[in-house]
Design a protein around this motif. Structure first.
Motif: not given
Lengths: 1170, 156
Positions: A5-6, A27, A35, A850-852, B33, B36-39
């Motif tokens: 992640p960033p 997250q 959102q 939701r994310s990777t 995505l 992880d900047y975006l869901n």
């Protein structure tokens, strides 16, 4: 971890000082409110709902102590059965729970408040036993002989395990070798109920990690060991023992190099001589013909039948145990099939029984039996030189079984096989081995880490398992092994001993956010190196403090380092909004079919009696909505004497009439809730108002529920009985009843995206939907299940439900009681991190990715498991081990934010045989079944079935390649670690989910798929290959145990003796099958009837009689029920009942019209193996 | 509605350029995505929204080319048109679009999508330069200044 992640932390000096973003799990924390779905009311709304929220401060210690206590107590009702619980420790919180055995002590200390094992184990590090990781046992010096002890020979020479030669460590408490250090035992060891003070005084407790064996062991000490020593003695000549012992103990005690190197010299040259890999890859996948001609296998049988016994095996395997019935002359045992000469064909199966087990009391097999046996082809008679050893060793006190497979080769004196045994590389010829199924539950294969972490506690295999216990170094090696690589995880399992820690800062890697765990490297006293990304991090000052000894200096004594499963109480930076209250909303279908089925009365009764047990605190809220063609709300707000019903007719644009009074505080408005629950069934009863509307507007009700709950999150429970046909999300019937048994099954995909979309919205609002489908007709579960699948809920299915059938009512009651009272975690997220080089590419289970690598689980329950498939992206050859860490962040029902962290470390393998022999067949079955479900949905059922068959063929081909055996070699050799694979795969192919040719309702099929996807491994295995036990010869248990433990039998009609009684347990239902020849005395004692004919065709209750067999039977059933979420239904069938097919269809080893028998399946696989 | 060649190709150029920009936007979104900047839900909503415009843009080019008798270019566009049509109409009913938030992070789909996008970009870049070439050719052909030098232009 390619997708970091960033990372704002690297640039900042203190990661944990960064409150909100420090936890990148969270997250939703990073998602701006915009959102979130429209209904999301934002943080301010929550405040009004949550009077008690607030961040956890040190002053709350007292409260937290209580909470900790409650948490662990409610989570761990099962530990009153120390050794008895086979695997899954989740018990229902209903079960009486002795307070005195509470193992969790909380030590309060000024800065780091933590709860840990009261009996810390200080690892005594012994450098001289550093052995390379492919030498099997890594034993303390006092136990150098332990690998020998596992094998029968030594045990035979030492019938009593408590003999003085083992005095250094009492054998019962002997720690399992290798990866599970004693401290991990302490972690999961249940406090024995019988002696609550025991754990504190014992250095090492009984371990549930080795659950099955302890059952068997002590039971057999008294009875079966002496026969074994008699029987085995002659076949294993005394002089064999010393030479046998020396080659093994040599490498173990010697410095390590010699052992492993010899291992490679065995394997190495073979590998070099392998044909190019392309030969492997080129094997055609598509083999769909039913390969062996039907006449083929019988021929094989007949030719194989006359095979003589190997002379060395004078005692057939099950015999020692089964000799017991001699003392019970009335009961005949079922060993006919175990006895070699019995096999020559059907009729004389009983004769050897008589020879072995005394005169038969009942009539020999009648016409029914011989018919049955002629239906099923027999397996050829085999030589037992491989199998007799393990089976006999099973009889031994199973504490020695930690080595699992290594003990198999007891009687072999050939050097090579000795070495194979030493390294755990032995083989079984599947075609020659009749008794492939272990009679007593085996431990999962042990994980042997490199020397540095050999003593480190690894995660319990019940929580975290990998399909390969040695990860291949490269992707090409993995491809060569052709085994699936993946992990199965049961993260929220009810644990009876969970260290809970509260500290100011949770130590995590600053780069990859890994939690500190037992497998990190300490560079020096101030720094540690992350074991996932290899970054060197600073150790906070307070981590040096050891709360047990109250001294500074050694960070390795912290509970985080000593336990691979740990729970943190999260400080404020891990929450974005105040922890949500427990909010429950129930949606009841009151359409015509629903009222006809009468489920509402049952559900309301169960709810009413369990209102107090609903997990939650003073903020708990509850609400109810009913729906038919309209949606009915029930307002229970202040000032209303009785609940008020409001009906909304416009279902296309649903709205909430009075949002504030639909969800009420359970504590404050309890009377109103009870009044409503009392009135609802009458309200929905068909009589006074005429028939209820036939249509059901489920979609509209769900939308209403979403609007109602979105501001807080929580749990929506839907009771649906029919196809929703009105309003949004309406469906139409897709099933063609005539095509139920056809080869290609359609409509396994959802018909609309409505439910998925809704589920995703719910997931965003921290809402989860659980579906109870009590349908009596097609309800399109394939579509409806989407609402649970993507919102982290679960699906419960009771087909053809009708309240007129008491068994349905009981099942629903048990299901619902467990569902309502079990632990629950709200607004949860789970992230699984892997060592660099490995990544997750597919997730299985009910959640939203939701994310990777972040799974969003609005609710998490102790009864669900997850699976993940892994890929190896980079070569791992420069690593020593691979780690996986699963971290589950959730809000407990008490409103605490907690993080549960599990860490699993696995060694690496560099050669193909190593990979194959370190496979975990049970875990493979678990993962493969999930993959097959996916394949059904994405491709077709036929393709999924083919893929399942190929799993076994691929693995055996790889093994043939590893052995460098010619393609036309006789037999079907398999690594011992994979020997059950074909058996389980065949059983899987005959599951409702995957079977063809047998009439299966589409909803049943989909429900089965749903359960394969999200059941924890142990329940899944029981579902796939039910356990069959003989009941007619239950031996009284030895003192440490309070229940008998009969051996498991193959699911084959040949194991069914006409004068026996059997219990088949698939986790959902226990079928007791009483054959007509069973001794009348047993019938009288166990069932309370004097003759077989007096038994009902379909009994549903087992009488409790004041006789020993009855007591034993009940003790046994209670023991079986102990490790599952709710007790199974009992069904007693006679062998001439009209519904005996319920039992017979579970005999999955046998041939049915449309599917292979086990032996045919092996032949089929053999033809596929290249 | 027969347009002049120059107009036709300038339309194709603009259209292809727009699709190219859209594809780059797709790639950026998918990489967001991945990092992880975006869901997933948001990402898929964005991508699915532009799916139909992209499809229409390509259909428009194909249609224009065939109505103007540019058969070579038409056959160049036809395979992609068929593929897009196939893709569009085989989205499973239960999915929320070609990019499904529940599936996109499963079974390596994200990578597959990224790979597909790279192929699209390559394809559209090539066709962009072909249209540019044709456009210039058409411009030179119809250049009034060149007057009678038609043959010079064609020999070029």
């Amino acid at each position: 971890m390619s997708n970091l992640p960033p990372n704002p932390f690297v640039s900042q000096p203190g990661a944990n000082a960064n409150p909100v973003q420090a936890f990148n799990h969270n997250q939703y924390a990073q998602v701006p409110l915009g959102q979130l779905p429209p209904g999301y009311g934002g943080l301010k709304d929550n405040n009004s709902n949550s009077p008690l929220h607030g961040t956890i401060s040190p002053q709350n210690n007292a409260i937290q102590n209580i909470n900790n206590f409650n948490q662990s107590a409610s989570s761990s009702p099962a530990f009153n059965q120390p050794g008895l619980v086979q695997g899954g420790m989740q018990g229902s919180p209903m079960r009486p729970f002795p307070q005195s055995s509470q193992p969790l002590n909380q030590i309060s200390s000024p800065s780091p408040v933590f709860v840990s094992n009261p009996n810390p184990y200080t690892p005594n590090y012994q450098p001289q036993k550093q052995i390379n990781d492919n030498v099997p046992p890594l034993v303390p010096p006092s136990q150098h002989n332990q690998p020998l002890v596992n094998g029968p020979p030594l045990a035979a020479s030492m019938p009593n395990p408590t003999s003085s030669s083992y005095s250094p460590v009492p054998p019962l408490n002997r720690p399992p070798v290798g990866g599970y250090g004693p401290s991990s035992i302490n972690q999961y060891g249940p406090a024995p109920n019988t002696k609550p003070s025991g754990p504190q005084s014992l250095p090492i407790q009984h371990s549930t990690q080795f659950p099955g064996p302890p059952l068997a062991g002590p039971t057999n000490i008294g009875t079966s060991v002496p026969p074994v020593s008699r029987n085995v003695g002659p076949s294993v000549p005394g002089p064999l023992n010393p030479p046998y012992a020396s080659p093994i103990s040599g490498p173990v005690t010697n410095p390590p190099i010699s052992g492993p190197h010899m291992g490679f010299s065995v394997n190495g040259p073979r590998l070099n001589a392998l044909p190019p890999n392309s030969a492997v890859e080129a094997r055609p996948v598509g083999l769909n013909g039913p390969l062996p001609p039907v006449s083929g296998p019988p021929k094989q049988f007949s030719s194989a039948n006359p095979l003589p016994m190997m002379p060395s095996v004078s005692s057939p395997p099950g015999q020692p145990y089964l000799n017991q019935p001699v003392s019970q002359p009335g009961l005949n045992s079922n060993i006919g099939s175990n006895v070699p000469t019995a096999l020559t064909p059907p009729m004389n199966q009983n004769i050897p029984v008589n020879q072995q087990a005394g005169p038969p009391s009942g009539p020999t097999g009648g016409p029914l039996k011989s018919n049955m046996q002629s239906r099923y082809p027999q397996m050829p008679q085999a030589s037992y030189n491989q199998q007799s050893a393990p089976q006999q060793s099973m009889k031994y006190p199973q504490q020695y079984n930690a080595q699992g497979l290594t003990q198999q080769m007891g009687q072999l004196s050939v050097t090579k096989q000795g070495f194979d045994q030493l390294w755990g590389h032995h083989m079984v010829d599947l075609l020659q081995t009749r008794h492939i199924l272990p009679e007593y539950p085996e431990d999962p294969p042990e994980i042997k880490l490199g020397h540095q972490f050999a003593d480190s506690p690894n995660c319990s295999p019940e929580i975290f398992r990998c399909t390969l216990n040695k990860i291949p170094e490269t992707n090409s090696l993995l491809q060569k092994s052709r085994l699936p690589l993946g992990i199965l995880i049961h993260p929220f399992k009810d644990l009876n001993h969970l260290p809970v820690i509260q500290c100011a800062t949770i130590v995590r890697c600053r780069a990859c956010r890994t939690y500190i765990n037992p497998f990190v490297y300490f560079v020096d006293a101030k720094r540690w190196k992350c074991n996932l990304c290899y970054r060197v991090n600073d150790l906070p000052e307070e981590f040096q403090y050891d709360p047990v000894s109250k001294s500074y200096g050694d960070p390795s004594r912290r509970p985080e380092i000593k336990s691979a499963t740990i729970e943190f109480i999260a400080p404020g930076e891990y929450m974005l909004r105040p922890p949500q209250p427990a909010v429950y909303l129930f949606l009841f279908d009151v359409s015509q079919i629903a009222t006809d089925s009468g489920y509402l009365q049952v559900v309301c009764d169960v709810l009413m009696s369990n209102l107090d047990q609903l997990p939650g605190d003073a903020r708990t809220q509850i609400g109810f909505i009913c729906y038919d063609t309209h949606v009915h709300y029930y307002s229970m707000g202040e000032g209303l004497a009785r609940p008020k019903e409001m009906t909304v007719l416009d279902i296309d644009d649903i709205f909430l009439p009075s949002p504030e009074s639909l969800l009420v505080n359970l504590g404050e408005r309890r009377e109103a809730v009870c009044a409503l629950l009392g009135a609802l069934p009458a309200r929905a009863a068909p009589a006074p108002r005429g028939p209820a509307p036939p249509a059901s507007a489920l979609g509209a009700a769900l939308q209403a529920a979403y609007r109602l709950m979105a501001p807080t999150g929580g749990r929506i429970t839907v009771f649906q009985t029919c196809l929703p046909t009105a309003g949004p999300g309406a469906l139409h019937s897709r099933e063609d009843p005539n095509a139920r048994s056809s080869k290609d099954v359609n409509h396994l995909n959802p018909a609309t995206d409505f439910y998925k979309r809704l589920a995703l919205d719910c997931s965003g609002a921290q809402l989860s939907i659980d579906l109870f489908l009590l349908n009596s007709q097609y309800s399109d579960l394939a579509t409806l299940s989407g609402m649970s699948k993507f919102s982290g809920g679960s699906v419960y299915h009771v087909p053809l439900y009708s309240s007129a059938r008491p068994q349905h009512v009981r099942t629903l009651q048990r299901m619902l009681t467990r569902y309502l009272t079990r632990k629950i975690g709200f607004e949860a997220v789970m992230r699984v991190r892997c060592t660099r080089g490995i990544s997750i590419h597919t997730f299985h289970g009910n959640f939203f990715v939701r994310s990777t690598d972040l799974l969003s689980l609005p609710n998490v329950s102790p009864d669900v498991g997850f699976g993940m498939q892994l890929t190896i992206e980079e070569s791992l050859s420069d690593l020593q081990q691979v780690c996986f860490q699963a971290a589950l962040l959730y809000t407990s029902s008490k409103g605490e934010r907690r993080i549960r962290v599990h860490t699993l470390a696995l060694p690496l393998a560099s050669t193909l045989p190593e990979v194959l022999h370190a496979a975990d067949q049970h875990c493979i079955i678990g993962l493969v079944s999930k993959m097959a479900v996916d394949r059904c949905v994405s491709a077709s059922l036929a393709e999924a079935r083919e893929a399942l068959t190929n799993v076994a063929a691929d693995a055996l081909s790889a093994h043939r390649l590893a052995q460098n055996a010619p393609a036309a070699a006789p037999g079907l050799p398999a690594p011992a670690a994979l020997r059950l694979l074909p058996l389980y795969l065949l059983a899987l192919l005959k599951r409702k989910a995957f079977r063809t040719g047998t009439s299966t309702r589409l909803d049943d099929r989909v429900a089965d798929m749903c359960s394969l996807k999200c059941l924890p491994l142990e329940q899944l295995l029981r579902l796939v290959y039910p356990a069959l036990y003989p009941l007619h010869a239950l031996a009284p248990p030895a003192p440490p145990h309070d229940a008998p433990c009969p051996p498991r039998l193959h699911l084959s009609a040949e194991r069914i003796n006409s004068n026996g009684a059997y219990l088949l347990d698939d986790g959902e239902c226990m079928i007791i099958y009483v054959c007509h020849g069973v001794a009348p005395a047993f019938l009288a004692d166990a069932f309370g009837v004097s003759a077989h004919a007096q038994l009902g065709d379909e009994g549903r209750a087992l009488p409790r009689l004041d006789t020993e067999p009855s007591a034993l039977l009940h003790a046994f059933i209670d023991k079986l029920n102990d490790d599952r979420p709710y007790a199974s239904e009992i069904l007693i069938l006679k062998d001439n009942s009209p519904s005996r097919h319920l039992f017979l269809e579970r005999l999955v080893d046998d041939r049915v019209e449309s599917a292979f028998s086990y032996y045919e399946f092996l032949q089929h696989i053999k033809s596929l193996v290249k | 509605m027969i347009l002049a060649e120059t107009v036709l190709f300038s339309l194709c150029l603009i259209d292809t350029g727009a699709v190219l920009f859209l594809l780059i936007y797709y790639i950026i979104t998918l990489s967001d995505l991945e990092c992880d900047y975006l869901n997933a839900q948001e990402c898929c909503d964005k991508l699915n929204y532009w799916l139909v415009p992209k499809y229409i843009a390509h259909t428009l080019i194909t249609f224009l080319l065939v109505t103007h008798g540019q058969l070579v270019l038409f056959f160049l566009n036809l395979p992609l048109f068929i593929w897009l049509t196939y893709e569009y109409f085989t989205i499973p009913q239960g999915n929320l679009g070609k990019y499904d938030p529940a599936e996109i992070l499963n079974r390596g789909q994200l990578r597959k999508h990224l790979r597909d996008l790279m192929i699209y970009i390559g394809y559209y870049l090539v066709s962009f330069f072909i249209y540019l070439y044709c456009f210039i050719l058409a411009l030179l052909k119809g250049n009034p200044i060149a007057g009678s030098d038609d043959q010079i232009v064609t020999e070029m």
